[in-house]
Design an enzyme around this catalytic site. Structure first.
Site, PDB file in Angstrom:
ATOM      1  N   SER A 142     -12.285  -6.509  -2.999  1.00  0.00           N
ATOM      2  CA  SER A 142     -12.512  -7.457  -4.102  1.00  0.00           C
ATOM      3  C   SER A 142     -13.638  -6.934  -4.972  1.00  0.00           C
ATOM      4  O   SER A 142     -14.534  -6.226  -4.470  1.00  0.00           O
ATOM      5  CB  SER A 142     -12.935  -8.815  -3.514  1.00  0.00           C
ATOM      6  OG  SER A 142     -13.425  -9.671  -4.524  1.00  0.00           O
ATOM      7  N   TYR A 155     -17.167 -14.710   2.431  1.00  0.00           N
ATOM      8  CA  TYR A 155     -16.076 -13.984   1.775  1.00  0.00           C
ATOM      9  C   TYR A 155     -16.616 -12.704   1.117  1.00  0.00           C
ATOM     10  O   TYR A 155     -16.119 -11.600   1.363  1.00  0.00           O
ATOM     11  CB  TYR A 155     -15.413 -14.867   0.712  1.00  0.00           C
ATOM     12  CG  TYR A 155     -14.329 -14.157  -0.062  1.00  0.00           C
ATOM     13  CD1 TYR A 155     -13.039 -14.083   0.453  1.00  0.00           C
ATOM     14  CD2 TYR A 155     -14.590 -13.550  -1.295  1.00  0.00           C
ATOM     15  CE1 TYR A 155     -12.031 -13.409  -0.239  1.00  0.00           C
ATOM     16  CE2 TYR A 155     -13.599 -12.877  -1.983  1.00  0.00           C
ATOM     17  CZ  TYR A 155     -12.316 -12.816  -1.461  1.00  0.00           C
ATOM     18  OH  TYR A 155     -11.331 -12.153  -2.138  1.00  0.00           O
TER      19      TYR A 155
HETATM   20  N1  LIG Z   1      -6.871 -13.822  -6.070  1.00  0.00           N
HETATM   21  C1  LIG Z   1      -8.042 -13.261  -6.316  1.00  0.00           C
HETATM   22  O1  LIG Z   1      -8.758 -13.643  -7.266  1.00  0.00           O
HETATM   23  C2  LIG Z   1      -8.523 -12.152  -5.443  1.00  0.00           C
HETATM   24  C3  LIG Z   1      -9.635 -11.407  -5.867  1.00  0.00           C
HETATM   25  C4  LIG Z   1     -10.111 -10.388  -5.066  1.00  0.00           C
HETATM   26  C5  LIG Z   1      -9.491 -10.086  -3.870  1.00  0.00           C
HETATM   27  N2  LIG Z   1      -8.414 -10.824  -3.475  1.00  0.00           N
HETATM   28  C6  LIG Z   1      -7.823 -10.506  -2.174  1.00  0.00           C
HETATM   29  O2  LIG Z   1      -6.439 -10.315  -2.276  1.00  0.00           O
HETATM   30  C7  LIG Z   1      -5.833 -10.592  -1.020  1.00  0.00           C
HETATM   31  C8  LIG Z   1      -4.627 -11.496  -1.237  1.00  0.00           C
HETATM   32  O3  LIG Z   1      -5.085 -12.759  -1.681  1.00  0.00           O
HETATM   33  P1  LIG Z   1      -4.301 -13.617  -2.784  1.00  0.00           P
HETATM   34  O4  LIG Z   1      -5.194 -13.780  -3.944  1.00  0.00           O
HETATM   35  O5  LIG Z   1      -2.959 -13.091  -2.973  1.00  0.00           O
HETATM   36  O6  LIG Z   1      -4.268 -15.061  -2.085  1.00  0.00           O
HETATM   37  P2  LIG Z   1      -3.091 -15.817  -1.314  1.00  0.00           P
HETATM   38  O7  LIG Z   1      -1.908 -16.015  -2.173  1.00  0.00           O
HETATM   39  O8  LIG Z   1      -3.740 -16.996  -0.687  1.00  0.00           O
HETATM   40  O9  LIG Z   1      -2.666 -14.759  -0.204  1.00  0.00           O
HETATM   41  C9  LIG Z   1      -3.308 -14.618   1.007  1.00  0.00           C
HETATM   42  C10 LIG Z   1      -2.246 -14.327   2.041  1.00  0.00           C
HETATM   43  O10 LIG Z   1      -2.892 -14.066   3.291  1.00  0.00           O
HETATM   44  C11 LIG Z   1      -2.177 -14.736   4.301  1.00  0.00           C
HETATM   45  N3  LIG Z   1      -3.101 -15.078   5.395  1.00  0.00           N
HETATM   46  C12 LIG Z   1      -4.246 -15.775   5.311  1.00  0.00           C
HETATM   47  N4  LIG Z   1      -4.768 -15.954   6.532  1.00  0.00           N
HETATM   48  C13 LIG Z   1      -3.912 -15.359   7.402  1.00  0.00           C
HETATM   49  C14 LIG Z   1      -3.895 -15.228   8.804  1.00  0.00           C
HETATM   50  N5  LIG Z   1      -4.850 -15.771   9.576  1.00  0.00           N
HETATM   51  N6  LIG Z   1      -2.884 -14.543   9.371  1.00  0.00           N
HETATM   52  C15 LIG Z   1      -1.891 -14.014   8.617  1.00  0.00           C
HETATM   53  N7  LIG Z   1      -1.845 -14.121   7.266  1.00  0.00           N
HETATM   54  C16 LIG Z   1      -2.861 -14.781   6.678  1.00  0.00           C
HETATM   55  C17 LIG Z   1      -1.648 -15.995   3.637  1.00  0.00           C
HETATM   56  O11 LIG Z   1      -0.485 -16.483   4.299  1.00  0.00           O
HETATM   57  P3  LIG Z   1      -0.560 -17.757   5.283  1.00  0.00           P
HETATM   58  O12 LIG Z   1      -1.508 -18.741   4.679  1.00  0.00           O
HETATM   59  O13 LIG Z   1       0.848 -18.234   5.353  1.00  0.00           O
HETATM   60  O14 LIG Z   1      -1.045 -17.203   6.592  1.00  0.00           O
HETATM   61  C18 LIG Z   1      -1.300 -15.508   2.234  1.00  0.00           C
HETATM   62  O15 LIG Z   1       0.041 -15.062   2.168  1.00  0.00           O
HETATM   63  C19 LIG Z   1      -6.916 -11.236  -0.148  1.00  0.00           C
HETATM   64  O16 LIG Z   1      -7.460 -10.273   0.738  1.00  0.00           O
HETATM   65  C20 LIG Z   1      -7.965 -11.627  -1.158  1.00  0.00           C
HETATM   66  O17 LIG Z   1      -9.248 -11.689  -0.604  1.00  0.00           O
HETATM   67  C21 LIG Z   1      -7.907 -11.817  -4.240  1.00  0.00           C
END
Ligand SMILES: NC(=O)c1ccc[n+]([C@@H]2O[C@H](COP(=O)([O-])OP(=O)(O)OC[C@H]3O[C@@H](n4cnc5c(N)ncnc54)[C@H](OP(=O)(O)O)[C@@H]3O)[C@@H](O)[C@H]2O)c1
Length: 248
Positions: A142, A155
């Site tokens: 991130s 986080y």
């Molecule tokens: N969106 C942003 O602004 C942003 C910015 C920087 C970095 N990121 C990073 O990008 C990555 C993806 O996030 P996103 O933004 O796409 O959010 P998201 O849509 O909430 O995706 C997160 C995914 O992780 C899965 N997950 C969470 N806890 C889990 C667990 N204990 N076991 C297995 N799967 C798990 C969730 O599925 P379930 O809930 O069904 O388990 C979900 O599919 C993350 O690492 C996040 O930190 C995002």
């Protein structure tokens, strides 16, 4: 990274960034496996992208990680790419945290999912990956790894740790021929942290199009927009970014 003919495991691939990558990597000609906790989301993803393979698992649990690694290796012997994408984001004030073990256990989950799981899953799969052609590990960190958001203290720290770990892993694996890449997202419009928190941010498709093009071009550490600047910023620029992020 060649985008064709891979067998790719994307953690958290049923929603947000993981799903957008799964769609594109599948379209580019790779076999794609996704995992997550919510069976309904996994099935929804499978309905949208033909040929997607799904596994239900909770990556906060070491036993689930071991079982996932065992099953995926058994079912997909050609597995050559791991994308550690799953993550959660909790916003809280440490001063408000109740002094109970239950409260701590809830906070600890964020460390387990965001930091422990990528390390453990990589360790579990490395003996298999390194025997495949073109093995790759991709960690999703991130922009907050570089300048933290105080409202999400664990986080931000897990992402800084994951960035550091990625650099060490890349160095260690040069000699065994495994590529280690890092995707550094800025704010992207997903449900991270809860629905509605990221509606101001970059559209996920726009972000994923750029990331996949740059993976194909062979880049090792890939940001977008603000995170592209921040990952290369000077200490003074990082301090200014920290002030900006945390001033309201
Ligand atoms: N969106 C942003 O602004 C942003 C910015 C920087 C970095 N990121 C990073 O990008 C990555 C993806 O996030 P996103 O933004 O796409 O959010 P998201 O849509 O909430 O995706 C997160 C995914 O992780 C899965 N997950 C969470 N806890 C889990 C667990 N204990 N076991 C297995 N799967 C798990 C969730 O599925 P379930 O809930 O069904 O388990 C979900 O599919 C993350 O690492 C996040 O930190 C995002």
């Amino acid at each position: 990274m060649n985008l064709q003919n891979n067998t790719i495991l994307i953690t958290g691939g049923a929603s947000g960034i993981g799903f957008a990558l799964a769609q594109r990597l599948r379209e580019a000609g790779s076999d794609v496996i996704i995992c997550g906790r919510r069976a309904d989301k996994l099935r929804e993803a499978q309905d949208k992208v033909s040929g997607l393979h799904i596994y239900e698992c909770d990556l906060a649990q070491a036993t689930d990680r071991a079982e996932l690694a065992r099953q995926v290796q058994a079912d997909f012997p050609a597995l050559n790419v791991l994308i550690n994408n799953a993550g959660i984001q909790n916003r809280f004030q440490l001063a408000d945290l109740p002094p109970s073990l239950e409260a701590w256990e809830e906070q600890r989950q964020e460390i387990a999912i965001n930091f422990e799981a990528p390390i453990h899953l990589t360790a579990l799969l490395l003996p298999h990956l390194r025997q495949q052609p073109n093995p790759v590990v991709i960690n999703v960190s991130s922009g907050l790894a570089f300048a933290p958001m105080a409202a999400a203290p664990i986080y931000s720290a897990t992402k800084a740790a994951l960035h550091s770990f990625t650099l060490s892993l890349r160095q260690q694996l040069v000699s065994v021929g495994v590529s280690v890449l890092e995707i550094v997202p800025p704010g992207v419009n997903t449900d991270l942290g809860g629905p509605g928190l990221h509606t101001w941010a970059v559209p996920v498709d726009e972000f994923a199009d750029s990331i996949v093009a740059r993976l194909a071009a062979g880049e090792q550490e890939i940001g977008y927009g603000t995170s592209e600047k921040i990952r290369q910023a000077s200490r003074a620029e990082l301090d200014a970014r920290f002030e900006q992020i945390n001033s309201h």
